[in-house]
Enzyme design. Structure first.
Site: not given
Length: 406
Positions: A152, A178, A189, A275, A401, A406
């Site tokens: 992702t 992932k 998680t 991230e 995040n 979007t």
């Protein structure tokens, strides 16, 4: 036991093929979003699952399918979590049926997983129209494509494969994973798919996997959020030719040790690819009164937003380490606590007997400016130790995040 890293990813163990294609769940046509792992024979299989009370629909279907400890394929989509949807379980079951029909196997022998945005209805049409292409793309070289298809916000594929000897037979274990955000496991998680050609009973396979999870994937935290969907599964083809492992003993211990190393490798990769992360954090606690206490403290430190932010700024703010230790829900003495920070650029003592010591801020800055930072906490209150894996907290985490959907 000697572990040798080998090529091939999840296809390295005998009997396994994999593939990954773009089916259209993700708008980016350059991004694969549908993955398949297939074994040419029925496998012993096991899995561990998220402890979040809200669970993705694929978990319910996979739990039922693995009740007999047998599986032959994994199908996984990215871009949509298939979670909190009224038709979620039916869509997950349909994914199993679609790929089972292509592979001429039974739907109950399919592990299904999804990852991505929560609360959006999963469109089944793109999956249905691409299962044939997914099957046609299966190959011994397909691990990389499958590993890409489950990503992702990951920045790179996470794969590993090893070989080792078991009872005079060369055996292999491999895995791909992932995970980048919503990472704070209590299994789990993230998604992890493991393969092996070891001949092992399903119950013993489950026991080995559960034993490995506690000190690997469950010791990872990126942001403190436990995911709704993720799991770690393993399939064992039995094609290595070793004597069946159906009880504890030397062979079981050897297998578990090898599996532990594969899980640890993937867990560290997940943590380092958090991230927006710019640094990996590895926190080791030594001298704790119990193993559970050591685990809790290590995880408390690498979960602390204040400490993670300090590491982003290369700031040796050891008080944030002590603070995170202090609010850990465990019984231990903190009075003798010693904290050392290190990296490839050196190490520096910043705290002793739970109090600050004189050190060079300039030297500390150099040490903390590296890509991997080690935090050693010595409690001098017992004999147990544990290690947790995390990353720093950067501006980019908020950016990623803030507009994830979007």
């Amino acid at each position: 036991m000697e572990l040798i890293k080998i090529e091939g990813g999840v296809c390295a163990p005998r009997g396994f093929l994999a593939s990954g294609v773009h089916c259209g769940i993700r708008k980016n046509k350059e991004k694969r979003d549908l993955a398949l792992i297939y074994c040419e024979t029925l496998c012993s299989a096991a899995a561990v699952y998220t402890q979040n009370k809200v669970k993705g629909a694929p978990i319910a279907v996979t739990r039922r399918n693995l009740a007999d400890g047998i599986a032959q394929a994994v199908i996984c989509n990215s871009g949509n979590a298939n979670t909190c949807n009224a038709d979620g379980e039916e869509k997950a079951a349909q994914m199993c049926r679609l790929i089972a029909d292509e592979l001429s196997i039974t739907p109950e022998n399919v592990i299904v997983a999804s990852t991505g945005v929560i609360g959006q209805v999963l469109p089944i049409e793109p999956i249905a129209s691409h299962t044939h292409a997914l099957k046609e793309a299966l190959s011994r070289e397909g691990s990389g494509d499958a590993a890409e298809a489950i990503m992702t916000t990951d920045t790179h594929r996470k794969e590993v494969a090893v070989s080792f000897e078991l009872g005079g037979k060369e055996c292999r274990i491999a895995g791909m994973a992932k995970g980048s955000g919503m990472i704070h496991p209590n299994m789990a998680t993230m998604l992890g798919f493991l393969t092996t050609d070891v001949c092992i009973d399903p119950d013993m396979l489950k026991k080995a996997l559960s034993a490995c999870i506690t000190d690997t994937f469950n010791m990872v935290s990126v942001d403190g959020d436990t995911s709704t969907n993720d799991m770690v599964s393993i399939m064992a083809s039995g094609l290595a030719g070793n004597a069946m492992i159906d009880e504890e003993g030397l062979f079981f211990d050897t297998f578990t040790e090898a599996l532990m190393e594969v899980c640890r490798h993937l867990a560290k990769e997940v943590a380092a690819d958090g991230e927006g992360a710019s640094k990996a954090l590895v926190c080791t606690v030594q001298g704790a009164p119990t193993k559970d206490c050591a685990r809790k403290i290590a995880k408390s430190v690498i979960t602390s937003s204040l400490f993670k932010a300090a590491m982003f700024g290369s700031d040796a703010n050891w008080g944030r380490v002590l603070c995170a230790i202090g609010y850990t829900d465990a019984n231990f003495s903190i009075d003798k606590t010693k904290v050392t920070l290190s990296s490839c650029a050196g190490s520096i003592l910043v705290c002793e007997n739970a109090a600050g010591v004189a050190f060079s801020e300039e030297e500390a800055k150099v040490i903390l400016s590296q890509n991997e930072i080690n935090i050693l906490i010595e409690l001098f209150d017992g004999e147990e130790e544990a290690t947790a894996y995390g990353c720093d907290l950067t501006y980019d985490y908020v950016k990623i995040n803030g507009d994830y959907r979007t």
